[in-house]
Write an enzyme that holds these catalytic residues in place. Sequence first.
Site: not given
Length: 272
Positions: A49, A60, A175
């Site tokens: 990924e 993030d 995910y």
Amino acid sequence: MNRYENIFKKLKLIKERCFIPFITIGYPSEKIFLKIIDTCVQSGADALELGIPFSEPLSDGPIIQQSNLHALCSGITILKCFNIIKQIRIKYFSLPIGILIYTNMILNQKINYFYQLCQKYDIDSVLIPDLPIEEYTEFYKYAKKNNIFSILICPPNANDSLLYNIANKGQGYIYLVSRPGVTGLINKKNYINKNIIKKLKLYHSVPIIQGFGIYTVEQIITSLSLGVHGVICGSVIIQLIKKYYNQEHILIPKIKNIIKKFKNITKKKIIF
């Protein structure tokens, strides 16, 4: 059969789970990044990924944010990212390669053209962390048109309706986010409810991969014991790159060791 189906079928036959490293493309440099990819694959990574660097990676934490800014300051662009992926694909034809990219970057390229590029460079999947499933229709349409899988994110507090939607539309893998917030080495408990995993399986979803804040052997064991099909680890790898990027002779062995250590956990039989 696509690359994701191939790898999950293979892992099921040998009773292993999937280990996927996440790395920002071009960090800390194109040359070292490609060596890191070789190390990850040769040390047992089942898929990749890869993050397309973006100036505002809101999902993030600081470790991955910094890697994005470092790569951008080094002159990385989206087209350079695709050319780097091309080099990886030539070496590892059967390896599933997914990219993580933010919505604005796709819109800047135009949706259809972006997915055409993904097909041209033989990318398997696209994960868009800041795009709600309710707004996915246009992206999903062009992804499907160009044979690119859409990796959908499942939050840890998803209700039944959302779980059904994700299970029905997700491709490649789901995910599963470990906890609210952003990625990173944060000492917070993962909030995954085992019923979420059971429901996704009940709705016949594609394999479930857990990510966000997974950076220890104990966390991987816990995740696998919940019934997921594998894990994604990013910040712990990128932290090593940040610490040792000027000492390649130290960096590469350390990445090799951590990939092997984490992959070995996915080979162990987990009792449910």
